[in-house]
Motif scaffolding. Sequence first.
Motif, PDB file in Angstrom:
ATOM      1  N   PRO A 110      37.310  22.745  27.396  1.00 30.89           N
ATOM      2  CA  PRO A 110      38.508  21.927  27.550  1.00 30.89           C
ATOM      3  C   PRO A 110      39.805  22.719  27.367  1.00 30.89           C
ATOM      4  N   GLY A 111      39.749  24.055  27.553  1.00 28.42           N
ATOM      5  CA  GLY A 111      40.965  24.864  27.443  1.00 28.42           C
ATOM      6  C   GLY A 111      42.007  24.383  28.449  1.00 28.42           C
ATOM      7  N   ARG A 112      43.278  24.525  28.087  1.00 30.80           N
ATOM      8  CA  ARG A 112      44.349  24.061  28.983  1.00 30.80           C
ATOM      9  C   ARG A 112      45.201  25.231  29.431  1.00 30.80           C
ATOM     10  N   VAL A 113      45.570  25.245  30.703  1.00 29.33           N
ATOM     11  CA  VAL A 113      46.459  26.288  31.233  1.00 29.33           C
ATOM     12  C   VAL A 113      47.772  25.615  31.615  1.00 29.33           C
ATOM     13  N   LEU A 169      32.517  39.210  31.420  1.00 26.58           N
ATOM     14  CA  LEU A 169      32.705  38.016  32.257  1.00 26.58           C
ATOM     15  C   LEU A 169      33.191  38.435  33.639  1.00 26.58           C
ATOM     16  N   ARG A 170      32.901  37.596  34.629  1.00 26.34           N
ATOM     17  CA  ARG A 170      33.468  37.825  35.956  1.00 26.34           C
ATOM     18  C   ARG A 170      34.707  36.934  36.064  1.00 26.34           C
ATOM     19  N   ILE A 171      35.872  37.581  36.041  1.00 29.20           N
ATOM     20  CA  ILE A 171      37.150  36.851  36.061  1.00 29.20           C
ATOM     21  C   ILE A 171      37.692  36.863  37.490  1.00 29.20           C
ATOM     22  N   GLU A 172      37.951  35.697  38.029  1.00 34.29           N
ATOM     23  CA  GLU A 172      38.522  35.626  39.384  1.00 34.29           C
ATOM     24  C   GLU A 172      39.968  36.150  39.342  1.00 34.29           C
ATOM     25  N   VAL A 173      40.285  37.005  40.307  1.00 37.13           N
ATOM     26  CA  VAL A 173      41.652  37.566  40.362  1.00 37.13           C
ATOM     27  C   VAL A 173      42.176  37.414  41.790  1.00 37.13           C
ATOM     28  N   ASP A 174      43.176  36.557  41.951  1.00 36.57           N
ATOM     29  CA  ASP A 174      43.764  36.328  43.271  1.00 36.57           C
ATOM     30  C   ASP A 174      44.741  37.449  43.617  1.00 36.57           C
ATOM     31  N   SER A 182      45.539  36.011  34.769  1.00 37.15           N
ATOM     32  CA  SER A 182      44.316  35.393  35.298  1.00 37.15           C
ATOM     33  C   SER A 182      43.602  34.529  34.258  1.00 37.15           C
ATOM     34  N   GLY A 183      44.053  34.601  33.011  1.00 40.28           N
ATOM     35  CA  GLY A 183      43.389  33.837  31.937  1.00 40.28           C
ATOM     36  C   GLY A 183      42.278  34.620  31.271  1.00 40.28           C
ATOM     37  N   ALA A 184      42.211  35.933  31.567  1.00 36.93           N
ATOM     38  CA  ALA A 184      41.087  36.752  31.105  1.00 36.93           C
ATOM     39  C   ALA A 184      40.939  36.767  29.578  1.00 36.93           C
ATOM     40  N   VAL A 185      42.060  36.920  28.879  1.00 37.22           N
ATOM     41  CA  VAL A 185      41.986  37.058  27.409  1.00 37.22           C
ATOM     42  C   VAL A 185      41.493  35.748  26.793  1.00 37.22           C
ATOM     43  N   ALA A 214      49.465  32.948  38.979  1.00 40.55           N
ATOM     44  CA  ALA A 214      48.624  33.250  37.814  1.00 40.55           C
ATOM     45  C   ALA A 214      48.043  31.962  37.231  1.00 40.55           C
ATOM     46  N   VAL A 215      48.858  30.935  37.154  1.00 41.67           N
ATOM     47  CA  VAL A 215      48.393  29.658  36.578  1.00 41.67           C
ATOM     48  C   VAL A 215      47.237  29.092  37.406  1.00 41.67           C
ATOM     49  N   ARG A 216      47.368  29.130  38.739  1.00 46.34           N
ATOM     50  CA  ARG A 216      46.289  28.616  39.596  1.00 46.34           C
ATOM     51  C   ARG A 216      44.997  29.380  39.338  1.00 46.34           C
ATOM     52  N   CYS A 217      45.137  30.702  39.187  1.00 51.90           N
ATOM     53  CA  CYS A 217      43.978  31.562  38.973  1.00 51.90           C
ATOM     54  C   CYS A 217      43.368  31.283  37.580  1.00 51.90           C
ATOM     55  N   ALA A 218      44.231  31.232  36.574  1.00 52.66           N
ATOM     56  CA  ALA A 218      43.750  31.007  35.197  1.00 52.66           C
ATOM     57  C   ALA A 218      43.029  29.668  35.084  1.00 52.66           C
TER      58      ALA A 218
END
Length: 262
Positions: free
Chosen positions: A142-145, A67-72, A106-109, A131-135
Amino acid sequence: MSVSLSPSLEFVLVTRLRAAGCVFAEDEARLIVSAARTSDELASMLDRRVAGVPLEHVLGWAEFCGLRIEVDPQVFVPRRRTAFLVEQAAALAPTTAVVVDLCCGSGAVGAALADTLDRIELYAVDIDPAAVRCARRNVPEPGRVLKGDLYAPLPTSLKGRVDILVANAPYVPTEAIRLMPPEARLHEPRVSLDGGTDGLEIQRRVTTAARSWLAPGGHLLIETSERQAPQTAEAFADAGLTTWVESSDEVGATVVVGTAPR
Ligand SMILES: C[S@@+](CC[C@H](N)C(=O)[O-])C[C@H]1O[C@@H](n2cnc3c(N)ncnc32)[C@H](O)[C@@H]1O
């Protein structure tokens, strides 16, 4: 608009990256060129990389589990070895799984588990607002951060219902942070690295409370280092979990796994 990689531009980029100590200079040059929309942007990205900013922060993304995970900037860069945590968690997940990703960064896992498993109810938690903004951009609906300290922001209705509880919590001993490579030490936040005096303080807080959140037969999986694995496993056993250690020499990963009684 995009920038094309002529042989002369490639030579300039590769030479500068190599001089700055980038081992995979050719690959990095290609990635930076493909991400830059203008030549000014290309110059600024190159300058940042040469100054030691991690490639993933320069590009704005990291490849993780396909996956391409956005990382701030100032968000922990997901490591290749953490794919092993995802693999182990996916292998233990029931068909319909309630999954919690604590210390999600970042929410990667969580994003990778959502991609791998058919049906999951996913909750990801981090204490760091960046991290929360990025995740929130990486974890699919419908996953929740949720923002907060470990279990604190989770709905109490999840107690006793979590099938898979994963955590790649900080596990670097405080004193060892100064010995880390500058890319981590200077560009990743301390809260993402610092595991306290022996590196295991956050892991212990995760394990101590895990039983009340896990479903009967549910699993807790925590990434740790090979050296720390016996202490991490001891914390799992102290929490009443049937415990074992999985490791991969290929990616240098160690994961402690524990199962709650049925
Ligand atoms: C090593 S990083 C891992 C990030 C992500 N799981 C990954 O593998 O890429 C640890 C993360 O834990 C978060 N963290 C540290 N202490 C925390 C706490 N008490 N509660 C929730 N998150 C925490 C940090 O903000 C950081 O994003």
